[in-house]
Structures are given as structure tokens and as C-alpha cells.
Scaffold this motif. Structure first.
Motif, PDB file in Angstrom:
ATOM      1  N   MET B   1     -19.573  10.834  -9.622  1.00 26.37           N
ATOM      2  CA  MET B   1     -18.853  10.574  -8.369  1.00 26.37           C
ATOM      3  C   MET B   1     -17.455  10.033  -8.677  1.00 26.37           C
ATOM      4  O   MET B   1     -17.306   9.060  -9.402  1.00 26.37           O
ATOM      5  CB  MET B   1     -19.628   9.547  -7.550  1.00 26.37           C
ATOM      6  CG  MET B   1     -19.003   9.293  -6.201  1.00 26.37           C
ATOM      7  SD  MET B   1     -19.855   7.954  -5.336  1.00 26.37           S
ATOM      8  CE  MET B   1     -19.476   6.571  -6.384  1.00 26.37           C
ATOM      9  N   ASN B   2     -16.467  10.710  -8.129  1.00 24.98           N
ATOM     10  CA  ASN B   2     -15.108  10.262  -8.367  1.00 24.98           C
ATOM     11  C   ASN B   2     -14.498   9.618  -7.135  1.00 24.98           C
ATOM     12  O   ASN B   2     -14.527  10.190  -6.059  1.00 24.98           O
ATOM     13  CB  ASN B   2     -14.226  11.457  -8.761  1.00 24.98           C
ATOM     14  CG  ASN B   2     -14.143  11.605 -10.260  1.00 24.98           C
ATOM     15  OD1 ASN B   2     -14.305  10.620 -10.983  1.00 24.98           O
ATOM     16  ND2 ASN B   2     -13.905  12.818 -10.720  1.00 24.98           N
ATOM     17  N   VAL B   3     -13.966   8.446  -7.309  1.00 26.67           N
ATOM     18  CA  VAL B   3     -13.265   7.791  -6.212  1.00 26.67           C
ATOM     19  C   VAL B   3     -11.796   8.209  -6.286  1.00 26.67           C
ATOM     20  O   VAL B   3     -11.177   8.139  -7.340  1.00 26.67           O
ATOM     21  CB  VAL B   3     -13.406   6.253  -6.332  1.00 26.67           C
ATOM     22  CG1 VAL B   3     -12.588   5.559  -5.276  1.00 26.67           C
ATOM     23  CG2 VAL B   3     -14.867   5.849  -6.225  1.00 26.67           C
ATOM     24  N   ASN B   4     -11.276   8.700  -5.164  1.00 24.21           N
ATOM     25  CA  ASN B   4      -9.913   9.221  -5.176  1.00 24.21           C
ATOM     26  C   ASN B   4      -8.901   8.378  -4.407  1.00 24.21           C
ATOM     27  O   ASN B   4      -7.701   8.551  -4.567  1.00 24.21           O
ATOM     28  CB  ASN B   4      -9.888  10.645  -4.592  1.00 24.21           C
ATOM     29  CG  ASN B   4     -10.582  11.617  -5.512  1.00 24.21           C
ATOM     30  OD1 ASN B   4     -10.351  11.607  -6.721  1.00 24.21           O
ATOM     31  ND2 ASN B   4     -11.474  12.424  -4.952  1.00 24.21           N
ATOM     32  N   HIS B   5      -9.403   7.507  -3.532  1.00 32.60           N
ATOM     33  CA  HIS B   5      -8.486   6.689  -2.733  1.00 32.60           C
ATOM     34  C   HIS B   5      -8.737   5.221  -3.041  1.00 32.60           C
ATOM     35  O   HIS B   5      -9.863   4.733  -2.905  1.00 32.60           O
ATOM     36  CB  HIS B   5      -8.690   6.957  -1.238  1.00 32.60           C
ATOM     37  CG  HIS B   5      -8.462   8.389  -0.855  1.00 32.60           C
ATOM     38  ND1 HIS B   5      -7.215   8.877  -0.505  1.00 32.60           N
ATOM     39  CD2 HIS B   5      -9.304   9.445  -0.789  1.00 32.60           C
ATOM     40  CE1 HIS B   5      -7.317  10.171  -0.225  1.00 32.60           C
ATOM     41  NE2 HIS B   5      -8.578  10.547  -0.397  1.00 32.60           N
ATOM     42  N   HIS B   6      -7.678   4.538  -3.449  1.00 33.84           N
ATOM     43  CA  HIS B   6      -7.806   3.172  -3.965  1.00 33.84           C
ATOM     44  C   HIS B   6      -6.948   2.189  -3.164  1.00 33.84           C
ATOM     45  O   HIS B   6      -5.949   2.599  -2.569  1.00 33.84           O
ATOM     46  CB  HIS B   6      -7.361   3.127  -5.433  1.00 33.84           C
ATOM     47  CG  HIS B   6      -8.061   4.120  -6.303  1.00 33.84           C
ATOM     48  ND1 HIS B   6      -9.306   3.891  -6.835  1.00 33.84           N
ATOM     49  CD2 HIS B   6      -7.698   5.364  -6.711  1.00 33.84           C
ATOM     50  CE1 HIS B   6      -9.680   4.947  -7.560  1.00 33.84           C
ATOM     51  NE2 HIS B   6      -8.721   5.860  -7.487  1.00 33.84           N
ATOM     52  N   PRO B   7      -7.298   0.900  -3.210  1.00 31.09           N
ATOM     53  CA  PRO B   7      -6.387  -0.095  -2.623  1.00 31.09           C
ATOM     54  C   PRO B   7      -5.086  -0.136  -3.414  1.00 31.09           C
ATOM     55  O   PRO B   7      -5.053   0.255  -4.583  1.00 31.09           O
ATOM     56  CB  PRO B   7      -7.162  -1.413  -2.773  1.00 31.09           C
ATOM     57  CG  PRO B   7      -8.205  -1.171  -3.805  1.00 31.09           C
ATOM     58  CD  PRO B   7      -8.503   0.294  -3.790  1.00 31.09           C
ATOM     59  N   SER B   8      -4.015  -0.614  -2.782  1.00 29.94           N
ATOM     60  CA  SER B   8      -2.742  -0.739  -3.497  1.00 29.94           C
ATOM     61  C   SER B   8      -2.882  -1.790  -4.598  1.00 29.94           C
ATOM     62  O   SER B   8      -3.704  -2.702  -4.509  1.00 29.94           O
ATOM     63  CB  SER B   8      -1.627  -1.160  -2.532  1.00 29.94           C
ATOM     64  OG  SER B   8      -1.885  -2.446  -2.004  1.00 29.94           O
ATOM     65  N   GLU B   9      -2.041  -1.639  -5.637  1.00 31.28           N
ATOM     66  CA  GLU B   9      -2.030  -2.633  -6.716  1.00 31.28           C
ATOM     67  C   GLU B   9      -1.684  -4.004  -6.155  1.00 31.28           C
ATOM     68  O   GLU B   9      -2.147  -5.030  -6.651  1.00 31.28           O
ATOM     69  CB  GLU B   9      -1.003  -2.247  -7.787  1.00 31.28           C
ATOM     70  CG  GLU B   9      -1.321  -0.965  -8.535  1.00 31.28           C
ATOM     71  CD  GLU B   9      -0.856   0.288  -7.800  1.00 31.28           C
ATOM     72  OE1 GLU B   9      -0.415   0.184  -6.632  1.00 31.28           O
ATOM     73  OE2 GLU B   9      -0.946   1.384  -8.393  1.00 31.28           O
ATOM     74  N   ALA B  10      -0.855  -4.025  -5.086  1.00 31.01           N
ATOM     75  CA  ALA B  10      -0.435  -5.295  -4.483  1.00 31.01           C
ATOM     76  C   ALA B  10      -1.645  -6.051  -3.918  1.00 31.01           C
ATOM     77  O   ALA B  10      -1.758  -7.265  -4.064  1.00 31.01           O
ATOM     78  CB  ALA B  10       0.603  -5.040  -3.389  1.00 31.01           C
ATOM     79  N   LEU B  11      -2.545  -5.308  -3.282  1.00 33.34           N
ATOM     80  CA  LEU B  11      -3.740  -5.934  -2.706  1.00 33.34           C
ATOM     81  C   LEU B  11      -4.690  -6.411  -3.819  1.00 33.34           C
ATOM     82  O   LEU B  11      -5.305  -7.480  -3.721  1.00 33.34           O
ATOM     83  CB  LEU B  11      -4.443  -4.933  -1.789  1.00 33.34           C
ATOM     84  CG  LEU B  11      -5.206  -5.478  -0.586  1.00 33.34           C
ATOM     85  CD1 LEU B  11      -4.347  -6.402   0.265  1.00 33.34           C
ATOM     86  CD2 LEU B  11      -5.740  -4.336   0.264  1.00 33.34           C
ATOM     87  N   LEU B  12      -4.792  -5.615  -4.895  1.00 34.88           N
ATOM     88  CA  LEU B  12      -5.625  -6.034  -6.035  1.00 34.88           C
ATOM     89  C   LEU B  12      -5.052  -7.296  -6.681  1.00 34.88           C
ATOM     90  O   LEU B  12      -5.795  -8.187  -7.096  1.00 34.88           O
ATOM     91  CB  LEU B  12      -5.739  -4.902  -7.067  1.00 34.88           C
ATOM     92  CG  LEU B  12      -6.562  -3.682  -6.629  1.00 34.88           C
ATOM     93  CD1 LEU B  12      -6.485  -2.585  -7.693  1.00 34.88           C
ATOM     94  CD2 LEU B  12      -8.026  -4.043  -6.376  1.00 34.88           C
TER      95      LEU B  12
END
Lengths: 190, 220
Positions: B1-12
Motif C-alpha cells: 500500500m502506497n501513501v501518496n498524499h502527506h501532511p506538509s513538512e511544516a505541520l510535521l
């Protein structure tokens, strides 16, 4: 001995002290960890806006956690300073904000495992940690400033944008560029 | 399973530095359970925190700090021995990862759902924060979520099924970070109901008049 050699040997010494605490409840090793990290943790928490007494309270509670959780320290996964940073961060949120901080549970069978556990070297005290140090100091001034405000002054990226008087998108792209550069130099990205 | 949409680096970064509030952090932590790529980003960010800690100029400790410290560990060693390890709650469906499962307190099949109209349901999630709301949404297969814009930030994390809008298709583990600039019209995939975790810091603003009239009654 250069300064960097000196630093990585401190990282290795601290990792060894934590293992002695875990294996033998070694009080002398624990005192060494306190001597090195106590004043740094206090400084860190004070820069985030706490007064000296409160900062010392965070340090004490963090060190108690280190004493009890030393068995969970895995030097293959994180350096001593990274492990202690995360404990202090959580302790500060707990003590000062009275807030819960949700985290993934590494033993949860519902968790998606790493597709290739060997794909990334963990950033422990070896060459990767040295590379990380070097990469941070080589970042452009404006990217370093954003990171310092985030870590040292307890600001969200929204608050960093207000502080620097730049659009939110600018802050987000500085963070993205800084991470991309560091991860490229760590060999994560090509 | 590939995740393609991620939170922004700023939020991380906000999550790692500890400035992100509890409810948003629940969304990020649940995404991390499903996304090895972002777990690596978090490792790098935490290592940066460790590096900054190592290189900060030390503060002076009060004279009795070390002595108090050693006294503390003696006392708490006794206390610690009396507490057992927490037992891990498991998800039978394997759809809800930790820490989301702990917040809900029960698995998907046992949740109480509240009707939202147009076949959609919600289940609110309690956190300590008042100004940010987390909920599970269940959108029937093939049905749209009413078109809306956001007045603040909205995080949507897909847990089961999928949804699509103008920005792409979102599957299990994918996280959409949307602000007020995104007016969108998400629609659940046609094969399966879509279950997602939605976190908002302001009421959603629906486009159609009918939806605006019922919105206050639905509390969304």
C-alpha cells in the motif's frame, strides 16, 4: 582532536552511560548523563519561555523518565541526544500544557510496516549524525532562522510567519527546502 | 500500500517541536501509523532537535540540583515497581490504528454513529481541546460530501474506501491538508463506503443553500 570528533565521542559516551543505567541501575553513569544534559535541557526549556525554576522542574522530571525508560533506549534507532530531546519535549507538554500528545504505537499490528527496514540508516551517533550536524550548519540563513524559531522559541509555523513578517507559504517552503536538502545529504533522496 | 498524499513538512515540524495541539496531533499520529515515509521525516526532524539540544550553550543549574535528582530516583524506583505495563488494545477490524483507537475507545463496528443527512454519518471524538474538532465521517459509496470551503484548516485522513476531488484520489493512509483557499467537492469511491478522520478548527462552509440551512442543526 577536532571539535566534531570530540562531539561524536560524547554521543558515544552518553549512549554507553544510558546502557549502564538500563543494565546495572548505575548511579554514577546517571550522574554523568545529568551533568551533561541537565544544563542543556534547562537552557533549551528556558529559551522556550520558562523561568529557571520551572525549567529545572522539567529537567528533573525528564531525568526521572530517563532513569526508568533507559531500557527502551536503542542506539541503533536514535542518538542519546535525540532520544532525550523527545522525552524532554513530551515532559514539557505534559507539565506545562497539561496536554496529551498522541503518538503512533510501534507495537500496533494495524501499523503499516516499513517496506524495506534497511532502506534508511537510523540517525544514530555514526556518520549519519555527523552528516546531519554538518548539513544543518550549511543551510541558508533564512532556513536556519525558521528552524531555530520552531525548536527554540516554541512557535508554530504560523507564528513563525507572523514573527518574521513573511507569508505563510514562504515559511512552509523554507521548511520544505531545508528538509529536502538535509535528506538529500543523508542519502534519502536523489 | 502506497501513501501518496502527506501532511506538509511544516505541520510535521510543529508536531515534532511540540507546538501542534492535541487534536491536530491525533491526525498526524494516525497518519504516521500508516505512512513509513513521514515516519522517516519525523526521525530526521527529531534528530535535528537532538542536535540543537547537544549544541545549545548550557545553563547553570542550581547548587542542589544533582543531589535532589539522586534522591528523586530512589523514591520513584519504589513507586515504579508497583505499576504494571499497560495492555495494548487491538483493533479487530485492523482499520483503526493507534492512537485513534484509544481515543474512540471502541472499534469501528461498535461505534455510535450520528446521522448527517444524505446518507452520511459522523462520530465525534473527544479531546481536551474545545476549538478544534475531530470526527470520523462515513460517506456512502459513490455519494458526494456536500461542496464546501473551509474557514480554517482541515485535515482529512482516509481510513477505509477512498474519496476523490479536483486535487486527486485519496486512499487509506492519504492525508489531505486543506485551508480556506481550497473549495472542493469530495466524492466517495463507488465500490465501498469511505471512512475518514476529519479534523477542523472552524465550521465547514457549505456552498448550496439547502446545505447551509441544515448545517447549524447538524453541528458540523
Amino acid at each position: 582532536m577536532t571539535e566534531r570528533d570530540n562531539q561524536s565521542s560524547i554521543a558515544e559516551q552518553m549512549a554507553a552511560h544510558i546502557r549502564k543505567v538500563a543494565d546495572h541501575r548505575d548511579r554514577a553513569a546517571f550522574a554523568e548523563i545529568f551533568d551533561y544534559f541537565g544544563p542543556r535541557l534547562k537552557s533549551f526549556v528556558m529559551r522556550q519561555g520558562s523561568d529557571p525554576q520551572l525549567a529545572e522542574e522539567v529537567v528533573q522530571e525528564t531525568m526521572v523518565k530517563i532513569w526508568h525508560k533507559s531500557g527502551q533506549f536503542d542506539s541503533k534507532k536514535a542518538s542519546a541526544s535525540t532520544w532525550i530531546y523527545t522525552i524532554a519535549r513530551n515532559m514539557r507538554i505534559d507539565l506545562l500544557r497539561k496536554m496529551n500528545r498522541p503518538e503512533p504505537d510501534m507495537n500496533d499490528p494495524s501499523m503499516t510496516p516499513d517496506p524495506d527496514p534497511m532502506a534508511y540508516d537510523k540517525i544514530a551517533f555514526d556518520q549519519e549524525a555527523d552528516q546531519l550536524k554538518k548539513s544543518i550548519t550549511l543551510l541558508p540563513e533564512d532556513q536556519q532562522r525558521v528552524l531555530q524559531l520552531a525548536y527554540f522559541e516554541d512557535k508554530t509555523h504560523n507564528e513563525v510567519a507572523v514573527e518574521l513578517n513573511v507569508p505563510l507559504g514562504t515559511v512552509k517552503s523554507r521548511i520544505r527546502l531545508a528538509l529536502r536538502r538535509i535528506r538529500t545529504e543523508l542519502g534519502d533522496l536523489r | 500500500m502506497n501513501v501518496n498524499h502527506h501532511p506538509s513538512e511544516a505541520l510535521l515540524l510543529d508536531y515534532v517541536s511540540g507546538t501542534l495541539g492535541e487534536t491536530w496531533s491525533l491526525g498526524i499520529a494516525t497518519h504516521l501509523a500508516l505512512c513509513p515515509t513521514c515516519r522517516r521525516t519525523v526521525d530526521v526532524l527529531e534528530a535535528m532537535g537532538g542536535d540543537l539540544l547537544e549544541n545549545i550553550s548550557p545553563a547553570e543549574m542550581s547548587g542542589d540540583a544533582a543531589a535532589r535528582m539522586m534522591a528523586r530516583i530512589d523514591v520513584s524506583d519504589d513507586a515504579q515497581n508497583k505499576t504494571g505495563l499497560p495492555t495494548l488494545q487491538l483493533s479487530k477490524s485492523h482499520i483503526l490504528p493507534q492512537p485513534l483507537l484509544s481515543y474512540l475507545g471502541k472499534d469501528l463496528a461498535d461505534l455510535k454513529w450520528q446521522r448527517l443527512g444524505m446518507g452520511a454519518f459522523q462520530s465525534l471524538i473527544q479531546t481536551q481541546e474545545k476549538d478544534v474538532t475531530a470526527r470520523l465521517l462515513r460517506i456512502p459509496a459513490g455519494k458526494p460530501v456536500p461542496e464546501h470551503t473551509h474557514r480554517g484548516l482541515e485535515l482529512t485522513l482516509i481510513l477505509s474506501g477512498e474519496f476523490s476531488d479536483a486535487t486527486g484520489t485519496y486512499k487509506r493512509g492519504d492525508l489531505q491538508e486543506a485551508d480556506e483557499t481550497l473549495g472542493h467537492h469530495p466524492c466517495a469511491g463507488k465500490d465501498k463506503d469511505c471512512v475518514c478522520l476529519a479534523i477542523t478548527d472552524a465550521p465547514l462552509r457549505f456552498r448550496s443553500l439547502a446545505a447551509r440551512i441544515v448545517q447549524p442543526m447538524l453541528g458540523i
